[in-house]
Design a protein around this motif. Structure first.
Motif, PDB file in Angstrom:
ATOM      1  N   SER A   1       0.799  -1.357   0.110  1.00  0.00           N
ATOM      2  CA  SER A   1      -0.148   0.011   0.107  1.00  0.00           C
ATOM      3  C   SER A   1       0.699   1.340  -0.044  1.00  0.00           C
ATOM      4  CB  SER A   1      -0.938   0.090   1.183  1.00  0.00           C
ATOM      5  OG  SER A   1      -1.882   1.045   1.091  1.00  0.00           O
ATOM      6  N   LEU A   2       0.539   2.166  -0.708  1.00  0.00           N
ATOM      7  CA  LEU A   2       1.205   3.388  -0.977  1.00  0.00           C
ATOM      8  C   LEU A   2       0.792   4.364   0.157  1.00  0.00           C
ATOM      9  CD1 LEU A   2       1.254   3.729  -4.546  1.00  0.00           C
ATOM     10  CD2 LEU A   2       3.189   3.263  -3.251  1.00  0.00           C
ATOM     11  N   GLU A   3       1.722   4.957   1.029  1.00  0.00           N
ATOM     12  CA  GLU A   3       1.303   6.039   1.725  1.00  0.00           C
ATOM     13  C   GLU A   3       2.345   7.178   1.691  1.00  0.00           C
ATOM     14  OE1 GLU A   3       2.039   5.833   6.111  1.00  0.00           O
ATOM     15  OE2 GLU A   3       0.139   6.561   6.608  1.00  0.00           O
ATOM     16  N   VAL A   4       1.733   7.965   0.685  1.00  0.00           N
ATOM     17  CA  VAL A   4       2.814   9.223   0.516  1.00  0.00           C
ATOM     18  C   VAL A   4       2.334  10.642   0.863  1.00  0.00           C
ATOM     19  CG1 VAL A   4       4.066  10.171  -1.659  1.00  0.00           C
ATOM     20  CG2 VAL A   4       3.772   7.789  -1.490  1.00  0.00           C
ATOM     21  N   PHE A   5       2.849  10.891   1.887  1.00  0.00           N
ATOM     22  CA  PHE A   5       2.564  12.413   2.143  1.00  0.00           C
ATOM     23  C   PHE A   5       3.237  13.366   1.306  1.00  0.00           C
ATOM     24  CE2 PHE A   5       2.291   9.802   5.990  1.00  0.00           C
ATOM     25  CZ  PHE A   5       0.940   9.951   6.398  1.00  0.00           C
ATOM     26  N   ASN A   6       2.643  14.157   0.361  1.00  0.00           N
ATOM     27  CA  ASN A   6       3.476  14.988  -0.325  1.00  0.00           C
ATOM     28  C   ASN A   6       2.571  16.289  -0.712  1.00  0.00           C
ATOM     29  OD1 ASN A   6       4.141  16.144  -3.261  1.00  0.00           O
ATOM     30  ND2 ASN A   6       5.949  14.669  -2.835  1.00  0.00           N
ATOM     31  N   ASP A   7       2.995  17.416  -0.364  1.00  0.00           N
ATOM     32  CA  ASP A   7       2.251  18.378  -0.752  1.00  0.00           C
ATOM     33  C   ASP A   7       1.949  18.771  -2.274  1.00  0.00           C
ATOM     34  OD1 ASP A   7       2.803  18.942   1.877  1.00  0.00           O
ATOM     35  OD2 ASP A   7       4.445  20.324   1.570  1.00  0.00           O
ATOM     36  N   THR A   8       2.714  18.315  -3.356  1.00  0.00           N
ATOM     37  CA  THR A   8       2.664  18.560  -4.552  1.00  0.00           C
ATOM     38  C   THR A   8       1.517  17.387  -5.018  1.00  0.00           C
ATOM     39  OG1 THR A   8       5.075  18.828  -4.858  1.00  0.00           O
ATOM     40  CG2 THR A   8       3.653  18.383  -6.984  1.00  0.00           C
ATOM     41  N   PHE A   9       1.427  16.402  -4.842  1.00  0.00           N
ATOM     42  CA  PHE A   9       0.444  15.517  -5.198  1.00  0.00           C
ATOM     43  C   PHE A   9      -0.857  15.692  -4.581  1.00  0.00           C
ATOM     44  CE2 PHE A   9       4.436  12.105  -5.000  1.00  0.00           C
ATOM     45  CZ  PHE A   9       4.827  12.859  -6.377  1.00  0.00           C
ATOM     46  N   ARG A  10      -0.835  16.423  -3.256  1.00  0.00           N
ATOM     47  CA  ARG A  10      -2.085  16.717  -2.794  1.00  0.00           C
ATOM     48  C   ARG A  10      -2.815  17.933  -3.802  1.00  0.00           C
ATOM     49  NH1 ARG A  10      -4.009  14.877   2.539  1.00  0.00           N
ATOM     50  NH2 ARG A  10      -6.015  15.779   1.726  1.00  0.00           N
ATOM     51  N   GLN A  11      -1.984  18.552  -4.632  1.00  0.00           N
ATOM     52  CA  GLN A  11      -2.541  19.675  -5.134  1.00  0.00           C
ATOM     53  C   GLN A  11      -2.843  19.186  -6.738  1.00  0.00           C
ATOM     54  OE1 GLN A  11      -0.195  23.220  -5.074  1.00  0.00           O
ATOM     55  NE2 GLN A  11       0.846  22.378  -3.430  1.00  0.00           N
ATOM     56  N   THR A  12      -1.970  18.125  -7.223  1.00  0.00           N
ATOM     57  CA  THR A  12      -2.293  17.627  -8.582  1.00  0.00           C
ATOM     58  C   THR A  12      -3.573  16.961  -8.663  1.00  0.00           C
ATOM     59  OG1 THR A  12      -0.918  15.994  -8.157  1.00  0.00           O
ATOM     60  CG2 THR A  12       0.007  17.721  -9.350  1.00  0.00           C
ATOM     61  N   ASP A  13      -3.993  16.863 -10.147  1.00  0.00           N
ATOM     62  CA  ASP A  13      -5.199  16.355 -10.447  1.00  0.00           C
ATOM     63  C   ASP A  13      -5.357  14.803  -9.694  1.00  0.00           C
ATOM     64  OD1 ASP A  13      -7.563  15.812 -12.514  1.00  0.00           O
ATOM     65  OD2 ASP A  13      -6.306  14.381 -12.798  1.00  0.00           O
TER      66      ASP A  13
ATOM     67  N   ARG B   1      -7.221  12.033 -10.421  1.00  0.00           N
ATOM     68  CA  ARG B   1      -6.935  10.877 -11.357  1.00  0.00           C
ATOM     69  C   ARG B   1      -5.581  10.705 -11.678  1.00  0.00           C
ATOM     70  NH1 ARG B   1     -12.349   9.200 -13.063  1.00  0.00           N
ATOM     71  NH2 ARG B   1     -11.553   7.458 -14.327  1.00  0.00           N
ATOM     72  N   ARG B   2      -4.981  11.662 -11.980  1.00  0.00           N
ATOM     73  CA  ARG B   2      -3.714  11.621 -12.576  1.00  0.00           C
ATOM     74  C   ARG B   2      -2.661  11.191 -11.613  1.00  0.00           C
ATOM     75  NH1 ARG B   2      -0.732  16.412 -15.938  1.00  0.00           N
ATOM     76  NH2 ARG B   2       1.450  15.740 -15.638  1.00  0.00           N
ATOM     77  N   THR B   3      -2.891  11.586 -10.364  1.00  0.00           N
ATOM     78  CA  THR B   3      -1.875  11.080  -9.442  1.00  0.00           C
ATOM     79  C   THR B   3      -2.130   9.634  -9.098  1.00  0.00           C
ATOM     80  OG1 THR B   3      -2.164  13.460  -8.508  1.00  0.00           O
ATOM     81  CG2 THR B   3      -1.199  11.806  -6.988  1.00  0.00           C
ATOM     82  N   ALA B   4      -3.418   9.275  -9.235  1.00  0.00           N
ATOM     83  CA  ALA B   4      -3.820   7.775  -8.729  1.00  0.00           C
ATOM     84  C   ALA B   4      -3.161   7.111  -9.928  1.00  0.00           C
ATOM     85  CB  ALA B   4      -5.352   7.512  -8.941  1.00  0.00           C
ATOM     86  N   GLU B   5      -3.139   7.376 -11.263  1.00  0.00           N
ATOM     87  CA  GLU B   5      -2.541   6.570 -12.346  1.00  0.00           C
ATOM     88  C   GLU B   5      -0.950   6.651 -12.056  1.00  0.00           C
ATOM     89  OE1 GLU B   5      -3.805   8.586 -15.717  1.00  0.00           O
ATOM     90  OE2 GLU B   5      -5.704   7.740 -15.643  1.00  0.00           O
ATOM     91  N   HIS B   6      -0.416   7.832 -11.805  1.00  0.00           N
ATOM     92  CA  HIS B   6       0.926   7.891 -11.244  1.00  0.00           C
ATOM     93  C   HIS B   6       1.471   7.056 -10.139  1.00  0.00           C
ATOM     94  CE1 HIS B   6       4.019  11.004  -9.335  1.00  0.00           C
ATOM     95  NE2 HIS B   6       4.434  10.074  -9.460  1.00  0.00           N
ATOM     96  N   ALA B   7       0.620   6.694  -9.202  1.00  0.00           N
ATOM     97  CA  ALA B   7       0.725   6.085  -8.044  1.00  0.00           C
ATOM     98  C   ALA B   7       0.775   4.604  -8.379  1.00  0.00           C
ATOM     99  CB  ALA B   7      -0.365   6.322  -7.000  1.00  0.00           C
ATOM    100  N   LEU B   8      -0.215   4.289  -9.285  1.00  0.00           N
ATOM    101  CA  LEU B   8      -0.194   2.842  -9.673  1.00  0.00           C
ATOM    102  C   LEU B   8       0.877   2.346 -10.390  1.00  0.00           C
ATOM    103  CD1 LEU B   8      -2.242   0.321  -9.817  1.00  0.00           C
ATOM    104  CD2 LEU B   8      -2.122   0.644 -12.132  1.00  0.00           C
TER     105      LEU B   8
END
Ligand code: DHB
Ligand code: MG
Length: 608
Positions: free
Chosen positions: A237-249, A251-258
């Protein structure tokens, strides 16, 4: 392995997060309690949504400051736990994450903590819930996973196990090998995060700078290998606290994460070898070469003039499209004026030679990469393509060029025959990204194309430091340096570097045909003399052609730049004796010279 993501990684509402996680292909989620608290959906509604989306709720988190406390506080903490278990029952979540106490612990005793966690285990078990105890890197008494495991061993309760979080372990430099000493069934949950190597307090590092696997400095492949050897078979499981990813789109971040998890599974599987059953082993088909670079604009004629000056030859116009091919040796530049109204010249696509385009395409689909739409007409060759994070279209040519030309070159007609002009190939394509797309771009090239990301550098430019990361294959036949554009600069230029064996000859030829190369200031040559102890005549040959120079332990590098057209410019490079760099030391000179030229062209404009 099952793939999961903590809702804290994503922006948006809890409903949006779940929808995006499912769309990207995750199997489950960790619900971060604050995401539920602010939602106006009831736990039952969230449960129903997750069901509809085919997501399991793998973890509910975090439960804080439970153990190591006075008896009074313990009773209050158990009451607090009960209310959370009620919510979890409504949610249908069966594992709770309990972080090691960072605030209220006053008793530094493993026995006391174990007894208290045992009480929590009894309560949890009555709800059919399991407790996963996680050592936070800044826990008051427990800040090491080996310590959390010693306590859990002492608890000796079937409802109490450990949660292992790669950040807390690797940020502290703790050896993850001892994971193999924990029985797999006592590892109740695993959280994965990468991070850049920073020297700062670990709490801020964790809360603001975590990255998805493959984007930072941690060896997560090895981490997952230890988990597999321990016999862990729960979710990654990904647990990434990151100020940038919390601002980006979302769906796009979810794809990036996968994509980062698939990359990591491959990495681990390769380290484990074929006998282990961690995951399917997808060997990435690393590109063997650059097939072409596409430059797109409403009007590409200025680029054509420059290519001609550099010694490339017009090879023909596309049969059906407003697309022209220029080449020299193995360097192929495709100039595209299709659907390019109002666009200034920019790098729009890169073609890669791969062994098996179908396999790479399938992998890209697995990685939730968007396919590039490409109009093909009857009788034309079809290349499969994808959209990289910057919007760049990446195409794959799986058919070996065989002879001198790739098969698709047949579609270009009425051009000239290539002549031996000096330029032999495209040495590298330098791309630029906005700061928020950079990590995603690095991961795109490592995960989809299997390129390596050797160490990053920073280059001083007139508008501040430019972060630069080279992506390349093992033998250097594919090189993609990527720069982070200074904030707010949407027109940061990209460039194509052409490789030759005699850069001075190419420079002279270009000058005869009217090219004014990017002027290099005299101070640069004074500095070169001091740095490299070059003879006068050598310096003079460099200076008279506006050539820049570098040397590493293998060989030498000579190169020059053209002025910019729109958002693109060219570089011509000569690598002597296996020089492997990019002349990073002369990049500040280049950036400053470009800024001067821009001021001449547009005196009031300050942007590059
Ligand atoms: O920063 C935190 O408090 C926090 C909470 C839960 C976690 O799983 C974690 O790794 C960190
Ligand atoms: Mg964690």
């Amino acid at each position: 392995m099952r793939r999961s993501i903590a809702t804290v990684c994503l922006s948006g509402s809890l409903e949006e997060k779940l929808t995006a996680a499912a769309a990207a292909g995750f199997d489950g989620v960790e619900i971060f309690e604050p995401d539920l608290v602010v939602s106006d959906s009831s736990p039952e509604e969230i449960r129903a949504l997750a069901d509809r989306l085919g997501l399991s709720i793998d973890l509910y988190q975090p439960f804080r400051d439970f153990e190591g406390v006075t008896p009074d506080l313990l009773e209050a903490n158990l009451r607090r736990a009960r209310t959370r278990f009620e919510v979890m029952r409504r949610l249908g979540a069966d594992t709770i994450l309990v972080c090691s106490n960072v605030g209220t612990a006053t008793i530094d005793s493993d026995q006391v903590s174990a007894d208290q966690l045992h009480r929590l285990g009894d309560l949890a078990a009555s709800y059919g819930i399991r407790v996963a105890y996680e050592a936070l890197a800044w826990g008051t008494y427990v800040d090491d996973y080996r310590h959390s495991w010693r306590i859990v061993e002492r608890v000796d309760h079937e409802a109490v196990g450990v949660c292992l979080d790669s950040f807390h372990i690797l940020s502290r430099g703790h050896d993850p090998a001892a994971i193999e000493d924990i029985p797999g069934e006592k590892i109740f949950f695993v959280q994965l995060a990468d991070a850049p190597a920073l020297s700062m307090d670990v709490l801020s590092w964790s809360r603001h700078h975590r990255l998805f696997p493959g984007e930072g400095a941690f060896d997560l492949g090895r981490f997952v290998v230890h988990l597999a050897r321990a016999g862990y078979d729960g979710p990654l499981s990904l647990e990434v606290f990151n100020d940038t990813f919390r601002q980006t789109d979302t769906r796009r971040t979810a794809e990036h994460a996968l994509r980062s998890l698939v990359w990591l599974e491959d990495r681990a599987a390769r380290l484990l070898g074929p006998t282990d059953s961690l995951s399917r082993i997808a060997d990435v088909d690393v590109p063997t070469g650059l097939d072409y670079v596409e430059i797109k604009a409403e009007d590409t004629s200025g680029v054509e003039v420059m290519l001609d000056q550099l010694g490339l030859v017009f090879r023909g116009k596309h049969r059906t499209k407003s697309v022209r091919l220029w080449s020299a040796g193995q360097a192929r530049i495709v100039l595209n004026e299709e659907h390019a109204r109002d666009l200034e010249p920019h790098v729009a696509g890169v073609g890669f030679q791969v062994r098996d385009a179908a396999a790479t395409s399938e992998r890209a689909r697995d990685l939730a990469v968007r396919p590039a739409a490409r109009r093909t007409h009857a009788g034309e060759q079809r290349l499969s393509g994808f959209v990289a994070p910057s919007g760049l279209e990446v195409f794959l040519n799986g058919r070996s060029a065989g002879g001198a030309e790739p098969f698709w070159a047949e579609e270009f007609e009425h051009g000239h025959v290539a002549s031996d002009s000096g330029v032999a190939s495209v040495d590298h394509v330098n791309l630029a990204h906005s700061w928020e797309a950079h990590d995603e771009a690095v991961l795109f090239y490592t995960s989809v194309l299997g390129l390596e990301a050797p160490s990053a550098t920073e280059i001083a430019g007139p508008q501040g430091l430019v972060r630069s990361q080279v992506m390349s294959n093992a033998n250097g036949s594919v090189r993609i340096p990527m720069n982070v554009a200074p904030a707010g600069q949407t027109r940061f230029p990209e460039h194509v570097a052409l490789r030759c064996d005699d850069v001075a000859a190419v420079a002279r030829h270009a000058r005869e045909r009217g090219l004014r190369p990017l002027p290099v200031p005299a101070n640069y040559y004074d500095d070169l003399r001091a740095r490299f102890d070059l003879a006068d005549d050598v310096l003079e040959r460099l200076r008279s052609n506006d050539l820049l120079y570098d040397r590493d332990d293998r060989g030498e590098f000579r190169h020059f730049y053209t002025p910019r057209i729109g958002r693109v410019f060219f570089e011509v490079v000569e690598r002597v004796d296996g020089y492997d760099g990019y002349g990073a030391d002369s990049a500040p000179t280049r950036l400053a010279a470009q800024a001067r030229l821009d001021r001449l062209v547009a005196p009031r404009s300050t942007s590059a």
